[in-house]
Write a protein that holds these residues in place. Structure first.
Motif, PDB file in Angstrom:
ATOM      1  N   MET A   1       4.204  24.513  -0.066  1.00  0.00           N
ATOM      2  CA  MET A   1       3.690  23.246   0.433  1.00  0.00           C
ATOM      3  C   MET A   1       4.854  22.366   0.884  1.00  0.00           C
ATOM      4  O   MET A   1       5.844  22.210   0.176  1.00  0.00           O
ATOM      5  N   ARG A   2       4.719  21.797   2.056  1.00  0.00           N
ATOM      6  CA  ARG A   2       5.733  20.876   2.556  1.00  0.00           C
ATOM      7  C   ARG A   2       5.212  19.457   2.425  1.00  0.00           C
ATOM      8  O   ARG A   2       4.147  19.117   2.916  1.00  0.00           O
ATOM      9  N   PHE A   3       5.991  18.632   1.716  1.00  0.00           N
ATOM     10  CA  PHE A   3       5.581  17.253   1.503  1.00  0.00           C
ATOM     11  C   PHE A   3       6.455  16.338   2.341  1.00  0.00           C
ATOM     12  O   PHE A   3       7.680  16.454   2.330  1.00  0.00           O
ATOM     13  N   GLN A   4       5.810  15.428   3.062  1.00  0.00           N
ATOM     14  CA  GLN A   4       6.554  14.470   3.863  1.00  0.00           C
ATOM     15  C   GLN A   4       5.845  13.126   3.794  1.00  0.00           C
ATOM     16  O   GLN A   4       4.628  13.037   3.953  1.00  0.00           O
ATOM     17  N   LEU A   5       6.620  12.074   3.535  1.00  0.00           N
ATOM     18  CA  LEU A   5       6.034  10.748   3.468  1.00  0.00           C
ATOM     19  C   LEU A   5       5.490  10.334   4.834  1.00  0.00           C
ATOM     20  O   LEU A   5       6.073  10.653   5.864  1.00  0.00           O
ATOM     21  N   SER A   6       4.378   9.623   4.813  1.00  0.00           N
ATOM     22  CA  SER A   6       3.783   9.141   6.051  1.00  0.00           C
ATOM     23  C   SER A   6       4.577   7.950   6.585  1.00  0.00           C
ATOM     24  O   SER A   6       5.359   7.330   5.854  1.00  0.00           O
ATOM     25  N   PRO A   7       4.386   7.590   7.853  1.00  0.00           N
ATOM     26  CA  PRO A   7       5.043   6.384   8.387  1.00  0.00           C
ATOM     27  C   PRO A   7       4.696   5.136   7.578  1.00  0.00           C
ATOM     28  O   PRO A   7       5.538   4.243   7.412  1.00  0.00           O
ATOM     29  N   GLU A   8       3.470   5.077   7.058  1.00  0.00           N
ATOM     30  CA  GLU A   8       3.067   3.924   6.252  1.00  0.00           C
ATOM     31  C   GLU A   8       3.854   3.865   4.943  1.00  0.00           C
ATOM     32  O   GLU A   8       4.256   2.773   4.504  1.00  0.00           O
ATOM     33  N   HIS A   9       4.052   5.030   4.335  1.00  0.00           N
ATOM     34  CA  HIS A   9       4.851   5.069   3.101  1.00  0.00           C
ATOM     35  C   HIS A   9       6.284   4.640   3.376  1.00  0.00           C
ATOM     36  O   HIS A   9       6.884   3.883   2.597  1.00  0.00           O
ATOM     37  N   ARG A  10       6.841   5.110   4.459  1.00  0.00           N
ATOM     38  CA  ARG A  10       8.226   4.758   4.790  1.00  0.00           C
ATOM     39  C   ARG A  10       8.356   3.259   5.093  1.00  0.00           C
ATOM     40  O   ARG A  10       9.349   2.627   4.713  1.00  0.00           O
ATOM     41  N   GLN A  11       7.362   2.712   5.741  1.00  0.00           N
ATOM     42  CA  GLN A  11       7.393   1.281   6.021  1.00  0.00           C
ATOM     43  C   GLN A  11       7.272   0.477   4.733  1.00  0.00           C
ATOM     44  O   GLN A  11       7.925  -0.568   4.571  1.00  0.00           O
ATOM     45  N   PHE A  12       6.443   0.949   3.810  1.00  0.00           N
ATOM     46  CA  PHE A  12       6.297   0.286   2.515  1.00  0.00           C
ATOM     47  C   PHE A  12       7.634   0.297   1.773  1.00  0.00           C
ATOM     48  O   PHE A  12       8.054  -0.731   1.211  1.00  0.00           O
ATOM     49  N   ALA A  13       8.307   1.433   1.790  1.00  0.00           N
ATOM     50  CA  ALA A  13       9.616   1.527   1.138  1.00  0.00           C
ATOM     51  C   ALA A  13      10.619   0.578   1.787  1.00  0.00           C
ATOM     52  O   ALA A  13      11.384  -0.117   1.091  1.00  0.00           O
ATOM     53  N   THR A  14      10.619   0.522   3.108  1.00  0.00           N
ATOM     54  CA  THR A  14      11.531  -0.374   3.826  1.00  0.00           C
ATOM     55  C   THR A  14      11.263  -1.830   3.469  1.00  0.00           C
ATOM     56  O   THR A  14      12.187  -2.619   3.232  1.00  0.00           O
ATOM     57  N   THR A  15       9.986  -2.188   3.399  1.00  0.00           N
ATOM     58  CA  THR A  15       9.609  -3.558   3.045  1.00  0.00           C
ATOM     59  C   THR A  15      10.123  -3.925   1.651  1.00  0.00           C
ATOM     60  O   THR A  15      10.673  -5.017   1.436  1.00  0.00           O
ATOM     61  N   LEU A  16       9.966  -3.005   0.710  1.00  0.00           N
ATOM     62  CA  LEU A  16      10.420  -3.268  -0.654  1.00  0.00           C
ATOM     63  C   LEU A  16      11.939  -3.387  -0.728  1.00  0.00           C
ATOM     64  O   LEU A  16      12.474  -4.275  -1.402  1.00  0.00           O
ATOM     65  N   HIS A  17      12.652  -2.495  -0.031  1.00  0.00           N
ATOM     66  CA  HIS A  17      14.114  -2.550  -0.059  1.00  0.00           C
ATOM     67  C   HIS A  17      14.624  -3.845   0.582  1.00  0.00           C
ATOM     68  O   HIS A  17      15.601  -4.436   0.106  1.00  0.00           O
ATOM     69  N   GLU A  18      13.986  -4.281   1.639  1.00  0.00           N
ATOM     70  CA  GLU A  18      14.395  -5.538   2.271  1.00  0.00           C
ATOM     71  C   GLU A  18      14.130  -6.722   1.350  1.00  0.00           C
ATOM     72  O   GLU A  18      14.968  -7.627   1.218  1.00  0.00           O
ATOM     73  N   LEU A  19      12.971  -6.725   0.705  1.00  0.00           N
ATOM     74  CA  LEU A  19      12.638  -7.798  -0.226  1.00  0.00           C
ATOM     75  C   LEU A  19      13.618  -7.830  -1.396  1.00  0.00           C
ATOM     76  O   LEU A  19      14.188  -8.889  -1.726  1.00  0.00           O
ATOM     77  N   LEU A  20      13.821  -6.684  -2.021  1.00  0.00           N
ATOM     78  CA  LEU A  20      14.652  -6.627  -3.220  1.00  0.00           C
ATOM     79  C   LEU A  20      16.138  -6.735  -2.904  1.00  0.00           C
ATOM     80  O   LEU A  20      16.907  -7.262  -3.705  1.00  0.00           O
ATOM     81  N   GLY A  21      16.529  -6.257  -1.730  1.00  0.00           N
ATOM     82  CA  GLY A  21      17.926  -6.352  -1.341  1.00  0.00           C
ATOM     83  C   GLY A  21      18.398  -7.779  -1.166  1.00  0.00           C
ATOM     84  O   GLY A  21      19.593  -8.076  -1.333  1.00  0.00           O
ATOM     85  N   GLY A  22      17.477  -8.676  -0.849  1.00  0.00           N
ATOM     86  CA  GLY A  22      17.840 -10.076  -0.672  1.00  0.00           C
ATOM     87  C   GLY A  22      17.478 -10.955  -1.850  1.00  0.00           C
ATOM     88  O   GLY A  22      17.560 -12.184  -1.761  1.00  0.00           O
TER      89      GLY A  22
END
Length: 304
Positions: A1-22
């Motif tokens: 099985m190949r698992f790959q995060l969806s674009p929505e998951h990646r955007q969610f991760a980006t949003t969290l990193h931007e929030l927490l990074g600042g």
């Protein structure tokens, strides 16, 4: 099985990193360790606004009705930035235990929940600031006021007269979230060590140019990348969920521990200082490695 995060998951991760990074989470964590919760609660509200605490809350109760994969994405980011508080208990475990209006309060960030589930979770994290303390049956408990010292000062632990609880789906969601936290913390340790090795010079060369340092960091990168598919695989498992989350906990814990040891080697004496943010992750990894089940406990579950 190949698992790959969806674009929505990646955007969610980006949003969290931007929030927490600042958000200066290092200062927030140090304040939380001292029992000063204002900064942490403000951050908690910000995380609620982007949906972290409503991920597993049903839509009819004011949540997002998401699933374990979304939980993993969130907790990798939370672990990367060393966010303090009863995150696992509130975002991963409580949605399976609470009902009614409390679920809506949880999703909105108005309710912090902590859990005691001996023998694997014998102490309640941050019971002094949580609105409710539960066991794995959903019964409310009363925590004792005395603080129990943890290797991680930001993990404020309290004794609770709870009875032993059987392993449940709520317990396994807690294990999954802690595993993701460990993986996130390990990734921060690797990223920070790589950056330090590029700028720290010795004998006229950046220490990252030395083969020994390269090998140490490559070993950490490999272990983290081997742990990540197990974590993501556990998030989509069904019949084997309990076994798979235990396997993920073992691998993520071992990888994060190696990342912590290597980071300390690469940084040298500066890594021992309380002022350096490295220490926040070193103690966090050490504490999380035994949280929600020790390595021995989870290896036994995998073998059964």
């Amino acid at each position: 099985m190949r698992f790959q995060l969806s674009p929505e998951h990646r955007q969610f991760a980006t949003t969290l990193h931007e929030l927490l990074g600042g958000a200066d989470t290092a200062a927030t964590t140090r304040a939380w360790a001292a029992g000063e919760h204002d900064r942490g609660l403000k951050l908690w509200r910000a995380l609620a606004d982007v949906g972290v605490f409503g991920l597993l809350v049903p839509e009819d109760d004011g949540g997002l009705g998401a699933g374990p994969v979304d939980l993993v994405v969130a907790f990798e980011a939370l672990g990367y930035h060393a966010v303090p508080g009863p995150l696992v208990e509130s975002a991963a475990v409580a949605p399976a235990l609470l009902t009614g209006d409390r679920l809506g309060a949880l999703a909105e960030g108005d309710l912090l929940v902590t859990v005691a589930a001996p023998p694997e979770v014998p102490l309640a994290l941050d019971a002094d600031v949580a609105g409710v303390v539960l066991d794995l049956t959903g019964a409310e408990l009363a925590a004792e006021p005395e603080l129990v010292r943890s290797v991680d000062p930001a993990r404020r632990l309290f004794r609770v007269p709870a009875t032993a609880a059987a392993e449940t789906a709520a317990f396994d969601l807690g294990v999954l979230a802690v595993s993701a936290q460990l993986l996130g913390a390990g990734q921060w340790l690797l990223d920070t060590s790589v950056a330090y090795a590029k700028q720290r010079s010795q004998y006229g060369r950046a220490i990252g140019e030395y083969q020994a340092i390269k090998h140490l960091l490559a070993d950490v990168a490999t272990r983290l990348e081997l742990a990540r598919p197990l974590l993501h695989g556990a998030a989509v498992a069904r019949e084997t969920f309990a076994r798979d989350v235990s396997a993920a906990k073992v691998m993520a814990g071992d990888a994060a521990y190696l990342a912590a040891r290597t980071a300390l080697q690469v940084h040298g004496a500066i890594g021992y200082t309380a002022e350096h943010d490295l220490g926040l992750r070193l103690t966090k990894v050490r504490a999380l490695a035994g949280a929600w089940g020790t390595g021995s406990f989870h290896r036994t579950r995998v073998l059964l």
